[in-house]
Design an enzyme around this catalytic site. Structure first.
Site, PDB file in Angstrom:
ATOM      1  N   ASP A 362       0.878  -1.164   0.000  1.00 24.68           N
ATOM      2  CA  ASP A 362       0.000   0.000   0.000  1.00 24.68           C
ATOM      3  C   ASP A 362       0.918   1.217   0.000  1.00 24.68           C
ATOM      4  OD1 ASP A 362      -2.219   1.629   0.135  1.00 24.68           O
ATOM      5  OD2 ASP A 362      -2.576   1.312   2.275  1.00 24.68           O
ATOM      6  N   PHE A 563      -4.852   4.140   0.185  1.00 28.72           N
ATOM      7  CA  PHE A 563      -5.912   3.293  -0.391  1.00 28.72           C
ATOM      8  C   PHE A 563      -5.473   2.459  -1.590  1.00 28.72           C
ATOM      9  CE2 PHE A 563      -7.643   7.586   0.748  1.00 28.72           C
ATOM     10  CZ  PHE A 563      -8.058   7.252   2.017  1.00 28.72           C
ATOM     11  N   HIS A 564      -4.189   2.122  -1.665  1.00 25.89           N
ATOM     12  CA  HIS A 564      -3.720   1.401  -2.852  1.00 25.89           C
ATOM     13  C   HIS A 564      -3.373  -0.051  -2.553  1.00 25.89           C
ATOM     14  CE1 HIS A 564      -2.557   5.617  -4.552  1.00 25.89           C
ATOM     15  NE2 HIS A 564      -3.849   5.394  -4.553  1.00 25.89           N
ATOM     16  N   VAL A 565      -4.148  -0.676  -1.685  1.00 24.89           N
ATOM     17  CA  VAL A 565      -3.920  -2.082  -1.332  1.00 24.89           C
ATOM     18  C   VAL A 565      -3.821  -2.921  -2.606  1.00 24.89           C
ATOM     19  CG1 VAL A 565      -4.921  -4.106  -0.228  1.00 24.89           C
ATOM     20  CG2 VAL A 565      -5.151  -1.855   0.841  1.00 24.89           C
TER      21      VAL A 565
END
Ligand SMILES: Cc1cc2nc3c(=O)[nH]c(=O)nc-3n(C[C@H](O)[C@H](O)[C@H](O)COP(=O)(O)OP(=O)(O)OC[C@H]3O[C@@H](n4cnc5c(N)ncnc54)[C@H](O)[C@@H]3O)c2cc1C
Ligand SMILES: *[C@@H]1O[C@H](CO)[C@@H](O)[C@H](O)[C@H]1NC(C)=O
Ligand SMILES: *[C@@H]1O[C@H](CO)[C@@H](O)[C@H](O)[C@H]1NC(C)=O
Ligand SMILES: *[C@@H]1O[C@H](CO)[C@@H](O)[C@H](O)[C@H]1NC(C)=O
Length: 632
Positions: A362, A563-565
């Protein structure tokens, strides 16, 4: 009606439909303050647009067939693209299953992005409490919002359109992922693009028009956003098109919006094809298991729950998992595909032993670095929602402050290892917000900032004009993991983000914080008397304010996810022990099952992940077509 009342209602009701009422009330209030504005006309336009929006989404199919050629799980950033491209083959039929419900007109007002996290369109995930980071957040938990709605996280996101650099994808190829180098993937980025920024469209090597996904600049900007770019120039950097040759530099954000409204992947890829007979969409349909034959190891369908009833539907050709970076690994593990020991611990019969859930990446960031200004130039949520002119500008013309992407206006990319080199490979991003979201009592909750810190540090500046920078770590060394809590499909999985596993990550972020403070001292920002908000955050008061140790403490306390899982069903060649899918996105050891979404990223690009996910879906759909002899 007061802004606090409005947001209060949203939180209380937690229903996306309620957003309509809120908008109607807001407009009503605007009219009461400005009776000469033609209330009827504006309301009529609003109502007509609302109805049009609702009628353009593919309908919720009630007559589900027993069998389809393809079943796509999840109508998010990737799933909508896959469903569109596969139904281009007229002899194939496709079922798209989505756990969430309809996207609506209010969700597509760019400025409300953050409020959507309070609605039932959010899966509402929280990380496992950490001892190293997220220390200043309620229960020491970082929050992981995810979209549960038609369009998935492309409905909750901040709309920043960003591909990453050549090196990001050449690295994927170097890792053994044949066909994923930059020259291979650039055509897929271009395929979906419809750039509506004339000065960028001229660069046809990197931009294209006519695709499904419109990319625009929001029509409104604060003077502070202009100052941010000016500050970049003053400190020796360039203004760049970060989606072209050079990534390092400053830019206004390119956004996935069209005519001032959000252009989610559902609006972009599904609305235009709602007439296709070979696409069925089933909403509020929660997939609980992928059905895999133990002997043949072939995926032959899925099980799902709709209206509290259990259904089974079969796939003739393939099941395609597009449930996102958290839910795709969750579903695989529930279905018997995952780390053997862990599945056995959870009493799940193991079909294939794979490293599902590992390699979680992330972009971690630090929230709360706020600068006060001496003029009324910032975006303030109370003003945006209460100023009649702003509301009318939006509802009537799609203009004004409501078109800004949740307050985000501009970004800068730095290569901190080579600060003055202009062709760098960025490791830090500074996200500029033309307002302070941490001093808003409601919005700060989207980051989980504790009541105690809010009351002490941010509440005192609640009424001030301010701007923020969110420094973000682009190339984390740390890797986390998704694990099952138990074998119940409706129970949330555990998210171990493992931020700052390596001290290098902390030191790089520290550089990002210092670069942010430096920018505030430029002439461009001093014109507005910009001043670092200097009430120390409780928990870090023992360190000298602005010292490196103070900032390290802040990074550990006010940690947040960008929010970039991604990466939890890693793509890799057969020789890669950590790989879950091969470079054609087929799950190793299982027939008829692919993963096509953000979870396949072997290494997260140094970019926001929506555009890369759409690219993965475009390319993934072509791989499917090619394997079934339907390409070209
Ligand atoms: C708050 C937020 C802000 C962001 N900001 C940006 C930004 O500005 N720019 C950017 O590029 N990226 C941004 N991102 C990231 C980007 O949106 C995601 O990387 C991208 O949407 C991931 O796409 P996906 O297809 O992998 O997953 P998703 O888009 O999350 O799609 C998964 C879909 O599957 C559905 N689903 C999941 N499980 C099931 C199940 N069991 N049964 C049925 N359906 C299921 C979900 O409801 C969802 O619709 C942001 C994300 C968030 C959450
Ligand atoms: C945090 O520390 C507590 C107590 O030392 C421990 O029980 C817990 O497992 C730790 N949590 C993590 C995520 O490491
Ligand atoms: C943008 O939306 C507004 C408001 O509905 C409308 O009046 C206008 O014609 C639209 N512009 C374009 C280019 O579609
Ligand atoms: C804000 O501060 C700057 C720098 O000190 C000053 O030049 C400017 O006049 C101030 N503006 C107002 C409205 O006070």
């Amino acid at each position: 009606m007061q802004n606090s009342t409005i947001t209060g209602i949203i939180i209380m009701k937690s229903s996306t439909h309620f957003l309509f009422l809120v908008a109607a009330f807001a407009l009503r209030g605007a009219y009461a303050r400005n009776p000469n504005w033609g209330f009827t006309e504006h309301m009529l336009n609003y109502a007509m647009e609302m109805v049009k929006h609702a009628s353009e989404e593919p309908r919720d199919e009630v007559n589900i067939l027993p069998e389809y050629d393809f079943i796509v799980v999840g109508a998010g950033s990737a799933g909508c693209v896959v469903a569109n491209r596969l139904t281009e083959v007229s002899q194939w039929d496709v079922l798209l299953l989505e756990a969430g419900g309809e996207e609506n007109y209010i969700m597509d007002i760019p400025v409300v992005a953050m409020l959507l996290q309070f609605t039932d369109a959010n899966w509402n995930y929280k990380g496992v409490p950490s001892n190293k980071t997220c220390l200043g957040l309620t229960n020491r938990q970082c929050l992981f919002p995810r979209g549960k709605v038609m369009g998935g996280s492309s409905v909750l996101n901040y709309m920043i359109h960003n591909r990453g650099s050549r090196k990001d994808y050449d690295l994927w190829e170097d890792m053994g992922n044949i066909g994923w180098g930059y020259e291979d993937v650039l055509p897929y980025f271009l395929k979906s693009e419809d750039i509506a920024i004339p000065e960028l469209a001229k660069n046809t090597k990197y931009h294209s028009t006519g695709g499904y996904m419109t990319i625009s600049y929001p029509p409104y900007r604060t003077p502070l956003a202009e100052a941010f770019l000016q500050a970049g120039i003053e400190t020796g950097y360039q203004i760049v098109d970060y989606n072209a040759e050079t990534q390092t530099g400053f830019s206004f954000i390119q956004t996935s919006t069209k005519n001032g409204t959000r252009w989610s992947t559902s609006r972009a890829f599904l609305h235009p094809i709602r007439g296709r007979k070979n696409l069925h969409v089933s909403k509020r349909s929660y997939v609980t298991k992928i059905l895999i034959d133990h002997d043949t190891k072939r995926a032959y369908g899925v099980e799902y729950i709709r209206n509290k009833k259990r259904y089974v539907v079969h796939a003739r050709k393939e099941v395609i998992l597009s449930a996102g970076g958290i839910n795709s690994p969750h579903l695989l593990m529930l279905s018997g595909v995952g780390p053997k020991k862990h599945l056995e611990d959870m009493n799940i019969p193991v079909i294939e032993d794979l490293k599902v859930g590992y390699n979680l990446m992330d972009h971690m960031a630090v929230i709360g670095i706020t600068f006060l200004v001496n003029e009324s130039v910032s975006l303030r949520s109370d003003m945006v929602f209460q100023n009649g002119k702003d509301l009318i500008d939006y509802f009537r013309y799609h203009e004004g402050p409501l078109t800004t992407a949740g307050g985000v206006e501009a970004i800068a990319f730095y290569d901190t290892k080579n600060l003055k080199g202009i062709k760098g490979y960025p490791d830090i991003e500074l996200i500029f917000i033309g307002g302070s979201i941490v001093s808003d009592p409601t919005l700060r909750k989207t980051f989980g900032i504790s009541d105690y810190i809010y009351e002490r540090t941010y509440k005192p500046i609640q009424k001030s004009h301010a701007w923020m920078i969110i420094p973000t770590l682009l190339a984390p060394k740390s890797r986390g993991r998704i694990m099952l809590k138990d074998n119940k499909p409706l129970h949330k999985p555990l998210i171990f983000h493992n931020y700052l596993q390596y001290s290098d990550d902390l030191e790089t972020l520290l550089k990002g914080v210092k670069l942010s403070v430096d920018l505030s001292e430029t002439e461009a920002f001093q014109k507005f008397g910009s001043k670092l908000h200097d009430v120390p955050v409780p928990g870090c008061e023992q360190f000298a304010f602005r010292s490196d140790d103070y900032w390290r403490c802040i990074i550990k306390h006010l940690t947040c996810s960008m929010f970039h899982v991604s990466g939890t069903c890693k793509m890799g060649p057969a020789s890669d022990q950590g790989a879950v899918v091969d470079p054609r996105l087929r799950v190793y050891g299982i027939k008829g099952l692919r993963v096509i979404d953000s979870s396949i990223m072997p290494v997260v690009p140094r970019a926001h992940t929506n555009a890369p996910t759409v690219m993965i879906a475009e390319k993934g759909a072509d791989l499917v077509k090619e394997d079934w002899g339907q390409l070209g």
